[in-house]
Design a protein around this motif. Structure first.
Motif, PDB file in Angstrom:
ATOM      1  N   PRO A 138       0.907  -1.252  -0.168  1.00 22.81           N
ATOM      2  CA  PRO A 138       0.049  -0.054   0.020  1.00 22.81           C
ATOM      3  C   PRO A 138       0.809   1.458   0.041  1.00 22.81           C
ATOM      4  CG  PRO A 138      -0.729  -1.419   1.636  1.00 22.81           C
ATOM      5  CD  PRO A 138       0.553  -2.054   1.028  1.00 22.81           C
ATOM      6  N   SER A 139       0.488   2.265  -0.820  1.00 22.53           N
ATOM      7  CA  SER A 139       1.193   3.591  -0.699  1.00 22.53           C
ATOM      8  C   SER A 139       0.351   4.599  -0.040  1.00 22.53           C
ATOM      9  CB  SER A 139       1.571   3.986  -2.119  1.00 22.53           C
ATOM     10  OG  SER A 139      -0.042   4.042  -2.786  1.00 22.53           O
ATOM     11  N   HIS A 140       0.510   4.533   1.222  1.00 18.96           N
ATOM     12  CA  HIS A 140      -0.178   5.367   2.353  1.00 18.96           C
ATOM     13  C   HIS A 140       0.250   6.735   2.217  1.00 18.96           C
ATOM     14  CE1 HIS A 140      -2.338   2.233   4.693  1.00 18.96           C
ATOM     15  NE2 HIS A 140      -1.308   1.514   4.475  1.00 18.96           N
ATOM     16  N   GLU A 141       1.495   6.888   1.637  1.00 16.47           N
ATOM     17  CA  GLU A 141       2.190   8.282   1.848  1.00 16.47           C
ATOM     18  C   GLU A 141       1.658   8.989   0.462  1.00 16.47           C
ATOM     19  OE1 GLU A 141       3.034   9.002   4.569  1.00 16.47           O
ATOM     20  OE2 GLU A 141       2.987   6.936   5.249  1.00 16.47           O
ATOM     21  N   ALA A 142       1.165   8.146  -0.319  1.00 14.35           N
ATOM     22  CA  ALA A 142       0.977   9.002  -1.781  1.00 14.35           C
ATOM     23  C   ALA A 142       0.064  10.008  -1.541  1.00 14.35           C
ATOM     24  CB  ALA A 142       0.564   7.951  -2.788  1.00 14.35           C
ATOM     25  N   GLN A 143      -0.167  11.029  -2.252  1.00 11.88           N
ATOM     26  CA  GLN A 143      -0.927  12.191  -2.285  1.00 11.88           C
ATOM     27  C   GLN A 143      -2.143  11.621  -3.057  1.00 11.88           C
ATOM     28  OE1 GLN A 143      -0.480  15.326  -0.683  1.00 11.88           O
ATOM     29  NE2 GLN A 143       1.251  14.101  -0.076  1.00 11.88           N
TER      30      GLN A 143
END
Ligand code: SF4
Ligand code: SF4
Length: 375
Positions: free
Chosen positions: A360-365
């Motif tokens: 998962p890319s939680h940090e993506a905007q």
């Protein structure tokens, strides 16, 4: 209607293509919200290209004559059309069951009464989360508190009421609270739909894709809630096909049950169809609804089974799911005539599993839906 169209229409009465049951009327692409999973196309239609009241009215009458029963007024936000009550009345005059799918922004007590008096029969109101801050984050607008107040307004009217909830990785851990909130609004129906990865949702897929554990848990919670609400509130759920064994029967089958007309009058077999290369989409501005349904190349391109390749062409499920979704097949395999890779029989199913199991890319905007590059 042009003469050759009339002739084709006459001939077509002997053809065995039953008319659609639903007409999805995207009356505008304008919307005060910017949802991160919006199903509108990336390239939206501008306000000055929108069909007029009279054009929509003609479309509704022609659709009814073709067999349509349900009219879904949607967008964008349909309340941004000042003539919405006239559109509702035109739908009723055409003998259609009129439903409005709305974010609720722009709905006041006076507007609600006006729509009810015009004949509106059903409202679907969307909720983004049970937590206000997160709901507003997903919608890209401060809308949550307003929606909760609106539910009371809707219930004061004798009108069928559905609460729609779109779920994804960022809100699935609060599914119990979301269901409780939806229940507290006292609708007749709750529809929980996992994000479908088209349009803006595809851009945000890295953040929206649920984990296998979340999907598993949501199945249990939904079936428990269905048992608890039985006889009081109908709870329906759409599960993510990235985790399925077989694909969904997308839009009930291409050119089989549903026609969508976009704000500028283009007739489409599904929300996302404009992403498919090589298809031409005709307009209600130059053709009748019946001609579009029976003769438009876009509607005929993937109707039935003639277009199928292996494994679909030889598959015993081809009548059930019709090969799944053409847009998903194109997005993930590069060929719209391939089996939908959500199908475990597809030789490209592994690609979809990889995406579903990616870190998962939680940090993506978030990429918010915006109406800038309209056509
Ligand atoms: S999904 Fe959100 S942004 Fe898209 S039309 Fe609906 S309310 Fe507007
Ligand atoms: S092979 Fe094609 S028809 Fe068979 S289940 Fe898969 S998608 Fe459906």
């Amino acid at each position: 209607m042009k003469l050759d169209e009339r002739q084709q229409n006459k001939e077509s009465t002997t053809e065995l293509i039953p008319g659609p049951l639903s007409l999805v009327a995207e009356v505008t692409h304008r919307c005060p919200l910017h949802c991160v999973y919006c199903s509108n196309p990336l390239q939206m239609k501008s306000a000055d290209s929108e069909l007029s009241t009279e054009e929509w009215s003609r479309v509704f009458h022609e659709a009814s004559a073709l067999g349509v029963i349900h009219l879904h007024l949607t967008g964008g936000e349909p309340l941004l059309r000042p003539d919405l009550a006239k559109l509702v009345a035109a739908g009723r005059e055409a003998n259609l069951y009129v439903n409005m799918i709305t974010s609720g922004l722009g709905l006041t007590a006076a507007r609600m009464q006006e729509l009810k008096d015009a004949g509106l029969e059903h409202i679907q109101l969307s909720l983004q989360d049970a937590e206000e801050e997160r709901a507003n984050e997903f919608a890209g607008a401060r809308a949550h508190a307003h929606k909760l107040k609106l539910a009371a307004l809707i219930r004061q009217q004798d009108i069928a009421f559905t609460v729609n909830v779109v779920v994804h990785r960022e809100n699935l851990d609060r599914l119990e609270a979301i269901l409780a909130l939806a229940e507290s609004l006292e609708p007749q129906r709750i529809e929980v739909a996992h994000v479908q990865y088209y349009g803006w949702a595809l851009k945000n897929r890295g953040k929206l894709m649920p984990t296998p554990a979340q999907v598993e848990r949501s199945l249990t919670l939904i079936s428990q809630a269905q048992a608890r609400l039985s006889g009081r509130i109908q709870l329906q759920a759409v599960f993510p096909d990235y985790y399925a064994r077989y694909p969904k029967t997308c839009v009930g089958g291409w050119g089989r049950l549903m026609m969508l007309i976009d704000p500028a009058g283009q007739a489409l077999p599904c929300h996302a169809a404009t992403i498919l290369p090589g298809l031409e989409f005709d307009s209600v501005r130059s053709h009748s609804v019946e001609w579009l349904w029976r003769h438009s190349t876009a509607f005929n391109r993937y109707r039935g089974h003639g277009w199928m390749k292996e494994p679909c062409s030889d598959c015993e499920r081809k009548e059930i799911d019709l090969g799944g979704c053409r847009c998903q097949a194109f997005q993930l395999t590069g060929d719209a005539a391939n089996a939908d890779p959500a199908c475990s029989l597809s030789d490209q199913h592994g690609r979809l599993v990889e995406i579903a199991q990616a870190t998962p890319s939680h940090e993506a905007q978030w990429v918010y839906r915006i109406l800038t590059n309209h056509s």
